[in-house]
Design an enzyme around this catalytic site. Structure first.
Site, PDB file in Angstrom:
ATOM      1  N   LYS A 114      60.370  54.649  -6.978  1.00  0.00           N
ATOM      2  CA  LYS A 114      61.566  54.740  -7.829  1.00  0.00           C
ATOM      3  C   LYS A 114      61.589  56.070  -8.571  1.00  0.00           C
ATOM      4  O   LYS A 114      62.626  56.443  -9.124  1.00  0.00           O
ATOM      5  CB  LYS A 114      61.620  53.551  -8.789  1.00  0.00           C
ATOM      6  CG  LYS A 114      61.958  52.228  -8.104  1.00  0.00           C
ATOM      7  CD  LYS A 114      62.265  51.118  -9.083  1.00  0.00           C
ATOM      8  CE  LYS A 114      61.069  50.666  -9.867  1.00  0.00           C
ATOM      9  NZ  LYS A 114      59.994  50.092  -9.026  1.00  0.00           N
ATOM     10  N   TYR A 145      59.385  55.437 -15.325  1.00  0.00           N
ATOM     11  CA  TYR A 145      58.283  56.221 -14.753  1.00  0.00           C
ATOM     12  C   TYR A 145      58.183  57.595 -15.414  1.00  0.00           C
ATOM     13  O   TYR A 145      57.084  58.089 -15.685  1.00  0.00           O
ATOM     14  CB  TYR A 145      58.487  56.418 -13.258  1.00  0.00           C
ATOM     15  CG  TYR A 145      58.268  55.206 -12.394  1.00  0.00           C
ATOM     16  CD1 TYR A 145      57.702  54.028 -12.887  1.00  0.00           C
ATOM     17  CD2 TYR A 145      58.633  55.229 -11.050  1.00  0.00           C
ATOM     18  CE1 TYR A 145      57.511  52.932 -12.071  1.00  0.00           C
ATOM     19  CE2 TYR A 145      58.435  54.142 -10.227  1.00  0.00           C
ATOM     20  CZ  TYR A 145      57.876  52.995 -10.729  1.00  0.00           C
ATOM     21  OH  TYR A 145      57.681  51.917  -9.909  1.00  0.00           O
TER      22      TYR A 145
END
Length: 354
Positions: A114, A145
């Site tokens: 992702k 992230y």
């Protein structure tokens, strides 16, 4: 080089396989942090904490002195803004709890693709160039992230420890109750198809069925985590991590069917999501468990229909480049069909699937 490894998320697919690897190679003291660490592999020193609770984490780590922190846990919320808040807090709580720990030499963070494909709300809509490479720019989207990486890098700059970031593709490996476990999900799907006569049909998109793909054996991820944490050349670097082979699902699907003992159905040319197919499969699974004397895990604990649908339903082909870690000395390789076969053999031996 070895030391004391603190694995945050030790009961998950990445953390469990890392713990098993470090214990197998020897020389490591392994501390396992989780809400319910009693299910961690034998040999792990369990530490109970809720990573979203700063006080809970601080109490659990108060008398520890890890040399290596491996962050393998995450928590899903309803929106990416909420994901950013809670997952950033989890990393921050770990780093703050170890702020006075003079022994910490390395922090490794496990994220995933992702990073390139975007959060679930925008998943794969940007259609990035493949193979995915570590130096591709970040997307102009909220992404937990990115925040986690920045927290680790900033703390490392202040405190002098090294860091690494690891971006696996779909993880295939042994873990029960994990939200990302396609290997277990497909084995359960096959068992239900066998029981009911339902066709074992590839449930994803035409682009995934015919496009190039790869996956990550959780044992490969464990080996790369260990390598990066103990290899000076890998310090302060982000890495992709996949098996090293590529495939098309139209090739792999009939081979998985043969492995599971079912007939592969023709691909219908469009997605047939597992979440919809399996909506009422709970009683069927209970019948399978009773007839075969399986461990009494409920269906929702074993199968992550939604996550497998997200991966298999992407409107793009998806595979990654491994040149960076190979150039620095990590040259391990894993055959993907063997990843599924090894996992299936272990699931059957442990009476998790028939």
């Amino acid at each position: 080089m070895t030391g004391t490894a603190l694995i945050a998320g030790v009961t998950g697919i990445a953390g469990r396989n890392l713990a098993e690897h470090l214990l197998a190679v020897g020389g490591w003291t392994v501390l396992g942090l989780a809400r319910h660490p009693e299910t961690a592999p034998a040999g792990v020193r369990p530490l109970a904490a809720d990573l979203t609770d700063a006080d809970s984490v601080a109490r659990a780590l108060a008398r520890t002195a890890p040399t290596h922190l491996f962050v393998t846990a995450w928590s899903r919320r309803a929106s990416e803004a909420e994901n950013c808040a809670v997952n950033a807090a989890m990393v921050r709580h770990l780093l703050d709890a170890l702020d006075g720990c003079g022994s910490l030499a390395h922090v490794a963070l496990v994220t995933g693709l992702k990073h390139y494909l975007g959060p679930f709300e925008h998943f794969a809509r940007n259609k990035p160039e493949t193979p995915l490479r570590e130096d591709q720019p970040r997307l102009p989207l909220d992404n937990f992230y990115y925040i986690q990486e920045d927290l680790v890098v900033e703390a490392a700059a202040r405190r002098g420890f090294g860091w690494s970031v690891h971006r696996p593709h779909t993880l295939i490996g042994h873990a029960v109750g994990n939200a990302m476990n396609m290997g277990v999900t497909l084995a359960v799907y096959a068992a239900i198809c066998k029981e009911t006569g339902r066709p074992f049909v590839f449930p994803g998109s035409p682009e995934q069925y015919g496009g190039v793909s790869d996956v990550t054996d959780a044992r490969m991820l464990a080996r790369q985590l260990s390598w990066a944490a103990t290899t000076p050349a890998a310090r302060d670097t982000a890495f992709n991590i996949v098996n090293g082979d590529v495939f098309r699902w139209r090739w792999l699907w009939p081979r998985l069917a043969a492995l599971y003992g079912v007939e592969p159905a023709p691909y219908p040319g469009h997605p047939t999501p597992l979440e919809a197919q399996m909506r009422d499969a709970g009683p069927v699974w209970q019948r399978i468990v009773a007839r075969h004397g399986l461990q009494p895990h409920p269906l929702e604990r074993l199968a992550s229909w939604w996550h497998s649908d997200a991966d298999l339903g992407r409107p793009i082909e998806c595979f990654t480049d491994m040149a960076r870690s190979r150039r620095l000395g990590f040259r391990d390789w894993q055959e993907t069909l063997a990843s599924f076969a090894d996992l299936y053999a272990r699931l059957r031996a442990e009476r998790i699937v028939p």
